[in-house]
Scaffold this active site. Structure first.
Site, PDB file in Angstrom:
ATOM      1  N   GLU A 136       5.377   2.710   3.809  1.00 42.84           N
ATOM      2  CA  GLU A 136       6.024   2.119   4.659  1.00 42.84           C
ATOM      3  C   GLU A 136       7.159   1.136   3.978  1.00 42.84           C
ATOM      4  O   GLU A 136       6.696   0.903   2.743  1.00 42.84           O
ATOM      5  CB  GLU A 136       5.287   1.376   5.574  1.00 42.84           C
ATOM      6  CG  GLU A 136       4.406   2.197   6.516  1.00 42.84           C
ATOM      7  CD  GLU A 136       3.664   1.659   7.654  1.00 42.84           C
ATOM      8  OE1 GLU A 136       3.644   0.475   7.802  1.00 42.84           O
ATOM      9  OE2 GLU A 136       2.703   2.540   8.075  1.00 42.84           O
ATOM     10  N   GLU A 366       3.498   7.912  -6.090  1.00 44.29           N
ATOM     11  CA  GLU A 366       2.093   8.416  -6.601  1.00 44.29           C
ATOM     12  C   GLU A 366       1.197   7.300  -7.264  1.00 44.29           C
ATOM     13  O   GLU A 366       0.229   7.527  -8.226  1.00 44.29           O
ATOM     14  CB  GLU A 366       2.129   9.653  -7.339  1.00 44.29           C
ATOM     15  CG  GLU A 366       2.713  10.827  -6.742  1.00 44.29           C
ATOM     16  CD  GLU A 366       1.727  11.363  -5.581  1.00 44.29           C
ATOM     17  OE1 GLU A 366       0.623  10.840  -5.571  1.00 44.29           O
ATOM     18  OE2 GLU A 366       2.270  12.242  -4.964  1.00 44.29           O
TER      19      GLU A 366
HETATM   20  P1  TGC Z   1     -10.019   0.213  -1.832  1.00 44.30           P
HETATM   21  O1  TGC Z   1     -10.687  -0.772  -1.250  1.00 44.30           O
HETATM   22  O2  TGC Z   1     -10.209   0.284  -3.350  1.00 44.30           O
HETATM   23  O3  TGC Z   1     -10.318   1.959  -1.539  1.00 44.30           O
HETATM   24  C1  TGC Z   1     -10.192   2.135   0.068  1.00 44.30           C
HETATM   25  C2  TGC Z   1     -10.869   3.483   0.335  1.00 44.30           C
HETATM   26  O4  TGC Z   1     -10.263   4.614  -0.463  1.00 44.30           O
HETATM   27  C3  TGC Z   1     -11.224   5.205  -1.331  1.00 44.30           C
HETATM   28  N1  TGC Z   1     -10.100   5.291  -2.846  1.00 44.30           N
HETATM   29  C4  TGC Z   1     -10.079   6.602  -2.988  1.00 44.30           C
HETATM   30  N2  TGC Z   1     -10.434   7.632  -2.471  1.00 44.30           N
HETATM   31  C5  TGC Z   1     -10.063   8.976  -3.071  1.00 44.30           C
HETATM   32  N3  TGC Z   1      -9.290   8.991  -4.111  1.00 44.30           N
HETATM   33  C6  TGC Z   1      -8.885   7.630  -4.656  1.00 44.30           C
HETATM   34  N4  TGC Z   1      -7.942   7.713  -5.926  1.00 44.30           N
HETATM   35  C7  TGC Z   1      -9.265   6.536  -4.120  1.00 44.30           C
HETATM   36  N5  TGC Z   1      -9.042   5.242  -4.349  1.00 44.30           N
HETATM   37  C8  TGC Z   1      -9.576   4.399  -3.479  1.00 44.30           C
HETATM   38  C9  TGC Z   1     -12.249   3.981  -1.622  1.00 44.30           C
HETATM   39  O5  TGC Z   1     -13.257   4.647  -2.110  1.00 44.30           O
HETATM   40  C10 TGC Z   1     -12.110   3.439  -0.158  1.00 44.30           C
HETATM   41  O6  TGC Z   1     -13.011   4.376   0.383  1.00 44.30           O
HETATM   42  P2  TGC Z   1     -14.038   3.985   1.594  1.00 44.30           P
HETATM   43  O7  TGC Z   1     -14.883   5.190   2.282  1.00 44.30           O
HETATM   44  O8  TGC Z   1     -15.035   3.087   1.018  1.00 44.30           O
HETATM   45  O9  TGC Z   1     -13.293   3.013   2.598  1.00 44.30           O
HETATM   46  O10 TGC Z   1      -8.555   0.290  -1.512  1.00 44.30           O
HETATM   47  P3  TGC Z   1      -7.516  -0.743  -1.940  1.00 44.30           P
HETATM   48  O11 TGC Z   1      -6.677  -1.205  -0.720  1.00 44.30           O
HETATM   49  O12 TGC Z   1      -7.946  -1.814  -2.768  1.00 44.30           O
HETATM   50  O13 TGC Z   1      -6.387  -0.014  -2.741  1.00 44.30           O
HETATM   51  C11 TGC Z   1      -6.709   0.547  -4.006  1.00 44.30           C
HETATM   52  C12 TGC Z   1      -5.265   1.018  -4.362  1.00 44.30           C
HETATM   53  C13 TGC Z   1      -4.251   0.222  -4.827  1.00 44.30           C
HETATM   54  C14 TGC Z   1      -5.789   1.788  -5.870  1.00 44.30           C
HETATM   55  C15 TGC Z   1      -4.511   2.119  -3.598  1.00 44.30           C
HETATM   56  O14 TGC Z   1      -4.304   1.846  -2.338  1.00 44.30           O
HETATM   57  C16 TGC Z   1      -3.447   2.968  -4.175  1.00 44.30           C
HETATM   58  O15 TGC Z   1      -3.518   3.959  -4.814  1.00 44.30           O
HETATM   59  N6  TGC Z   1      -2.223   2.642  -4.099  1.00 44.30           N
HETATM   60  C17 TGC Z   1      -0.883   3.266  -4.611  1.00 44.30           C
HETATM   61  C18 TGC Z   1      -0.300   3.853  -3.461  1.00 44.30           C
HETATM   62  C19 TGC Z   1       0.243   5.450  -3.675  1.00 44.30           C
HETATM   63  O16 TGC Z   1       0.013   5.843  -4.679  1.00 44.30           O
HETATM   64  N7  TGC Z   1       1.103   5.846  -3.020  1.00 44.30           N
HETATM   65  C20 TGC Z   1       1.821   7.134  -2.979  1.00 44.30           C
HETATM   66  C21 TGC Z   1       2.284   7.737  -1.942  1.00 44.30           C
HETATM   67  S1  TGC Z   1       2.649   9.533  -1.863  1.00 44.30           S
HETATM   68  C22 TGC Z   1       3.854   9.520  -2.966  1.00 44.30           C
HETATM   69  O17 TGC Z   1       4.358   8.658  -3.455  1.00 44.30           O
HETATM   70  C23 TGC Z   1       4.308  10.769  -2.899  1.00 44.30           C
HETATM   71  S2  TGC Z   1       5.764  10.956  -4.233  1.00 44.30           S
HETATM   72  C24 TGC Z   1       6.176  12.483  -4.072  1.00 44.30           C
HETATM   73  C25 TGC Z   1       5.858  13.639  -5.183  1.00 44.30           C
HETATM   74  O18 TGC Z   1       4.608  13.600  -5.536  1.00 44.30           O
HETATM   75  O19 TGC Z   1       6.473  14.174  -5.586  1.00 44.30           O
HETATM   76  P1  FAD Z   2       5.741  -2.022  -4.328  1.00 51.91           P
HETATM   77  O1  FAD Z   2       4.399  -1.786  -3.890  1.00 51.91           O
HETATM   78  O2  FAD Z   2       6.540  -3.323  -3.496  1.00 51.91           O
HETATM   79  O3  FAD Z   2       5.901  -2.613  -5.734  1.00 51.91           O
HETATM   80  C1  FAD Z   2       6.787  -3.259  -6.500  1.00 51.91           C
HETATM   81  C2  FAD Z   2       6.429  -3.865  -7.779  1.00 51.91           C
HETATM   82  O4  FAD Z   2       5.461  -4.533  -7.662  1.00 51.91           O
HETATM   83  C3  FAD Z   2       5.983  -2.458  -8.400  1.00 51.91           C
HETATM   84  O5  FAD Z   2       6.292  -2.751  -9.837  1.00 51.91           O
HETATM   85  C4  FAD Z   2       4.534  -2.484  -8.580  1.00 51.91           C
HETATM   86  O6  FAD Z   2       3.843  -1.931  -9.518  1.00 51.91           O
HETATM   87  C5  FAD Z   2       4.200  -4.115  -8.417  1.00 51.91           C
HETATM   88  N1  FAD Z   2       2.961  -4.254  -7.881  1.00 51.91           N
HETATM   89  C6  FAD Z   2       2.308  -3.910  -6.670  1.00 51.91           C
HETATM   90  N2  FAD Z   2       1.333  -4.456  -6.401  1.00 51.91           N
HETATM   91  C7  FAD Z   2       0.931  -5.198  -7.614  1.00 51.91           C
HETATM   92  C8  FAD Z   2      -0.296  -5.982  -8.192  1.00 51.91           C
HETATM   93  N3  FAD Z   2      -1.368  -5.951  -7.211  1.00 51.91           N
HETATM   94  N4  FAD Z   2      -0.246  -6.403  -9.239  1.00 51.91           N
HETATM   95  C9  FAD Z   2       0.874  -6.286 -10.179  1.00 51.91           C
HETATM   96  N5  FAD Z   2       1.914  -5.819  -9.645  1.00 51.91           N
HETATM   97  C10 FAD Z   2       2.126  -5.120  -8.683  1.00 51.91           C
HETATM   98  N6  FAD Z   2       5.556   7.975  -0.341  1.00 51.91           N
HETATM   99  C11 FAD Z   2       5.080   8.653   0.467  1.00 51.91           C
HETATM  100  O7  FAD Z   2       4.114   8.231   1.132  1.00 51.91           O
HETATM  101  N7  FAD Z   2       5.574   9.769   0.479  1.00 51.91           N
HETATM  102  C12 FAD Z   2       6.483  10.680  -0.386  1.00 51.91           C
HETATM  103  O8  FAD Z   2       6.582  11.708  -0.212  1.00 51.91           O
HETATM  104  C13 FAD Z   2       7.022   9.612  -1.092  1.00 51.91           C
HETATM  105  N8  FAD Z   2       7.999  10.052  -1.955  1.00 51.91           N
HETATM  106  C14 FAD Z   2       8.881   9.171  -2.613  1.00 51.91           C
HETATM  107  C15 FAD Z   2       9.863   9.684  -3.277  1.00 51.91           C
HETATM  108  C16 FAD Z   2      10.661   8.953  -4.213  1.00 51.91           C
HETATM  109  C17 FAD Z   2      11.657   9.337  -4.720  1.00 51.91           C
HETATM  110  C18 FAD Z   2      10.227   7.571  -4.496  1.00 51.91           C
HETATM  111  C19 FAD Z   2      10.919   6.576  -5.379  1.00 51.91           C
HETATM  112  C20 FAD Z   2       9.251   7.223  -3.785  1.00 51.91           C
HETATM  113  C21 FAD Z   2       8.318   7.782  -2.859  1.00 51.91           C
HETATM  114  N9  FAD Z   2       7.085   7.240  -2.167  1.00 51.91           N
HETATM  115  C22 FAD Z   2       6.683   8.315  -1.212  1.00 51.91           C
HETATM  116  C23 FAD Z   2       6.946   6.071  -2.047  1.00 51.91           C
HETATM  117  C24 FAD Z   2       6.159   5.412  -3.275  1.00 51.91           C
HETATM  118  O9  FAD Z   2       4.948   6.127  -3.291  1.00 51.91           O
HETATM  119  C25 FAD Z   2       6.182   4.079  -3.425  1.00 51.91           C
HETATM  120  O10 FAD Z   2       7.432   3.677  -3.743  1.00 51.91           O
HETATM  121  C26 FAD Z   2       5.130   3.346  -4.370  1.00 51.91           C
HETATM  122  O11 FAD Z   2       4.015   3.595  -3.933  1.00 51.91           O
HETATM  123  C27 FAD Z   2       5.533   1.837  -4.704  1.00 51.91           C
HETATM  124  O12 FAD Z   2       5.840   1.277  -3.571  1.00 51.91           O
HETATM  125  P2  FAD Z   2       6.874   0.234  -3.381  1.00 51.91           P
HETATM  126  O13 FAD Z   2       8.229   0.925  -3.742  1.00 51.91           O
HETATM  127  O14 FAD Z   2       6.851  -0.207  -2.057  1.00 51.91           O
HETATM  128  O15 FAD Z   2       6.695  -0.564  -4.509  1.00 51.91           O
END
Ligand code: TGC
Ligand code: FAD
Length: 387
Positions: A136, A366
Site C-alpha cells: 500500500e 520482494e
Molecule cells: P512476523 O511477525 O515475523 O510474521 C508474521 C507471520 O508471517 C509469517 N512469516 C512468513 N511466512 C512465510 N514466509 C515468510 N517468509 C514469512 N515471514 C514471516 C510468520 O511466521 C508469522 O506467521 P503467524 O502464523 O505466526 O502469524 O512479521 P513482521 O510483521 O515482523 O514482518 C516480517 C517481515 C518484515 C520480514 C515481512 O513483513 C516482510 O517480508 N516484509 C517485506 C514485504 C515484501 O517483501 N513485500 C513484497 C510485495 S510483492 C512484490 O514486491 C512483487 S514485486 C513484482 C515481482 O516479483 O516482479
Molecule cells: P519502504 O517500506 O517505505 O522502505 C523505504 C526504505 O526504508 C527502504 O530502504 C527500506 O529497506 C527501509 N526500511 C524499511 N523498514 C526498515 C527497517 N525496519 N529498518 C531499516 N530500514 C528499513 N508490491 C506488491 O504488493 N505487488 C507487486 O506486484 C509489486 N510490484 C512492484 C513493482 C515495482 C517496479 C516496484 C518498485 C515495487 C513493487 N511492489 C509490489 C512494491 C514493493 O514490494 C515495495 O516497494 C517494497 O516492499 C518496499 O516498500 P516501500 O517502497 O513502501 O518502501
C-alpha cells in the site's frame, strides 16, 4: 576463452531436462523478446497479453505448480527459466514471477477447488493474467500495517483501500488482494471490471520500464462470499507467496548479471584503447575476474537453494539469503560492466544500463535488501529488529 558459467562447470549440476528447458526459454527470448525489449523499455510499453500467450504456450507460467494445466517442473528448472527471462529483461521475469509465483501460487495453495478450476488453467496458458496486491502507499516493507479492509455485508464481502506498485495491475484479469478482516489478513480474488475497482498506471518510472506497474483503488468493491481464498489466514498467507517469487529472483538476478558480463567481455575484446584491446589491460581483467567469481558463486548458491526447495527443506531465511546476495551482486556486476563500456554503456544500444536500472527495482521489491538483512539478523541472533 571460457564462458563465465563454464568456469564453474555449472552444467554438470543440471539434468538433461533442466538444460533443455533453459535452451527452450532462451530460444523464445532470442526470438520474441531480445529484438524488441530495448524499444519497449524506451517507450515504456509492454505487449503483455501477447507475451503471456507466448510464454504460456511454452509452459513457463506457473511451471513449478502441479495440475490445472501447470507443467509441474522442479525448482531448478523454474529458476533457470527465470534466469533466461531476466537475461532478456527483469520486466519479463517480473511478468512471469507475478503470474506464476504470486497470483497463480496464491490460488493454487490457498484457493478453493472452484477457484483453481476457474483461474489456473487459463492463467497457465497465458489467456488470463493475474496480479498480486499486497503493498500500500504507506505500507511496503511492513505489510502487517495494511489499511485495506474487507467487511462482511450479508453473504458478501466489501473491500476498501489502495494497493500501490502492483505489477501487471492494468493488464490483469484478476487481482489477488490482501485485506484486513475481523479475523486478520485474508486474500480475495477481485476480477477486473468489478464495480468500485479503479486501476491507474504508474508513469515516469526509469526502472522496469518494460513492465506494467499500477495502483489499485478499491472503493466499496462488493464480492460474493466465495471470492475469499479459504486457505490463507494471517500474514503468513501473502508472505508464503513471496518465498516463491523471491526464489525466482535468486536465479533471475544472475541472468541479468550474466547478460551484462557477456556483453562487457565482448566489448572489451573489440574496443581498442591506447592501441590495444581494452581486455588486455590488467585493471580490466581484474574487473572481469571479480565479476565472474561473484556470478559463479551466485549461480552455485541458486542451484543449491533450488535443490533444497526440491527436497522440500528450504527455509524462508535461506531464500532471503539468496535474494539479498544475488541481487546485490548482480547490481554491482551491472554497474561495473557499465564502466567497461564507457560512454556506450549509457545508451540502450547495449543492455547493460537497462539491466542496471532494472535491478534497482529488484533490489527494492520482494523485500528490500535491508529487510532481508534483518531477516538474517533475526535468524542469527534470535532478536527481531521489527518489533
Ligand atoms: P512476523 O511477525 O515475523 O510474521 C508474521 C507471520 O508471517 C509469517 N512469516 C512468513 N511466512 C512465510 N514466509 C515468510 N517468509 C514469512 N515471514 C514471516 C510468520 O511466521 C508469522 O506467521 P503467524 O502464523 O505466526 O502469524 O512479521 P513482521 O510483521 O515482523 O514482518 C516480517 C517481515 C518484515 C520480514 C515481512 O513483513 C516482510 O517480508 N516484509 C517485506 C514485504 C515484501 O517483501 N513485500 C513484497 C510485495 S510483492 C512484490 O514486491 C512483487 S514485486 C513484482 C515481482 O516479483 O516482479
Ligand atoms: P519502504 O517500506 O517505505 O522502505 C523505504 C526504505 O526504508 C527502504 O530502504 C527500506 O529497506 C527501509 N526500511 C524499511 N523498514 C526498515 C527497517 N525496519 N529498518 C531499516 N530500514 C528499513 N508490491 C506488491 O504488493 N505487488 C507487486 O506486484 C509489486 N510490484 C512492484 C513493482 C515495482 C517496479 C516496484 C518498485 C515495487 C513493487 N511492489 C509490489 C512494491 C514493493 O514490494 C515495495 O516497494 C517494497 O516492499 C518496499 O516498500 P516501500 O517502497 O513502501 O518502501
Amino acid at each position: 576463452m571460457i564462458a563465465p558459467t563454464a568456469l564453474f562447470a555449472l552444467d554438470t549440476l543440471l539434468t538433461e531436462e533442466e538444460r533443455e528447458i533453459r535452451s527452450t526459454v532462451r530460444r523464445v527470448c532470442d526470438r520474441e523478446i531480445r529484438p524488441h525489449v530495448a524499444g519497449w523499455f524506451e517507450d515504456g510499453e509492454l505487449p503483455a497479453r501477447e507475451l503471456a500467450r507466448t510464454l504460456g504456450s511454452v509452459g513457463v507460467l506457473g511451471m513449478h505448480l502441479d495440475g490445472y494445466g501447470c507443467a509441474g517442473m522442479g525448482a531448478v528448472s523454474y529458476g533457470l527459466a527465470c534466469l533466461e527471462l531476466e537475461a532478456a529483461d527483469s520486466g519479463l521475469r517480473s511478468l512471469v514471477s507475478v503470474q506464476g509465483s504470486l497470483a497463480m501460487y496464491a490460488i493454487w495453495k490457498y484457493g478453493s477447488e472452484e477457484q483453481k478450476q476457474e483461474w489456473l488453467p487459463a492463467m497457465a496458458a497465458g489467456e488470463r493474467i493475474g496480479c498480486f496486491g499486497l503493498t500500500e502507499p504507506d505500507f511496503g516493507s511492513d505489510p502487517g500495517g495494511m489499511r485495506a479492509t474487507a467487511k462482511r455485508e450479508g453473504g458478501d464481502w466489501v473491500l476498501n483501500g489502495t494497493k500501490m506498485w502492483i505489477t501487471n495491475g492494468s493488464v490483469s484479469d484478476v487481482a489477488v488482494v490482501w485485506a484486513r478482516t475481523d479475523e486478520g489478513v485474508r486474500g480475495f480474488l477481485v476480477p477486473a471490471g468489478t464495480p468500485g475497482l479503479t486501476v491507474n498506471d504508474v508513469k515516469h518510472k526509469i526502472s522496469l520500464r518494460a513492465s506494467v506497474t499500477s495502483e489499485l483503488v478499491l472503493d466499496g468493491v462488493r464480492l460474493p462470499g466465495e471470492a475469499m481464498l479459504p486457505g490463507a489466514r494471517g500474514l503468513s498467507g501473502p508472505l508464503g507467496c513471496l518465498n516463491e517469487a523471491r526464489f525466482g529472483i535468486v536465479f533471475g538476478s544472475m541472468g541479468a548479471a550474466l547478460d551484462c558480463l557477456e556483453t562487457a567481455i565482448a566489448y572489451a575484446g573489440d574496443r581498442e584503447v591506447f592501441a590495444r584491446p581494452l581486455a588486455s589491460f590488467q585493471l580490466t581483467q581484474e574487473k572481469l575476474a571479480d565479476m565472474a567469481l561473484e556470478l559463479g558463486k551466485g549461480l552455485l548458491l541458486a542451484v543449491h537453494l533450488g535443490r533444497l526447495k526440491e527436497a522440500g527443506t528450504i527455509t524462508p531465511e535461506q531464500v532471503s539469503a539468496g535474494k539479498l546476495n544475488n541481487v546485490r551482486e548482480a547490481l554491482e556486476i551491472a554497474r561495473k560492466c557499465r564502466t567497461l563500456l564507457g560512454a556506450s554503456g549509457v545508451t540502450l544500444e547495449y543492455p547493460v544500463i537497462r539491466h542496471s536500472v532494472n535491478l534497482e527495482s529488484v533490489l527494492t521489491y520482494e523485500g528490500t535488501s535491508e529487510i532481508h538483512t534483518l531477516v538474517l539478523g533475526k535468524a542469527l541472533t534470535g532478536i527481531s529488529a521489527f518489533s
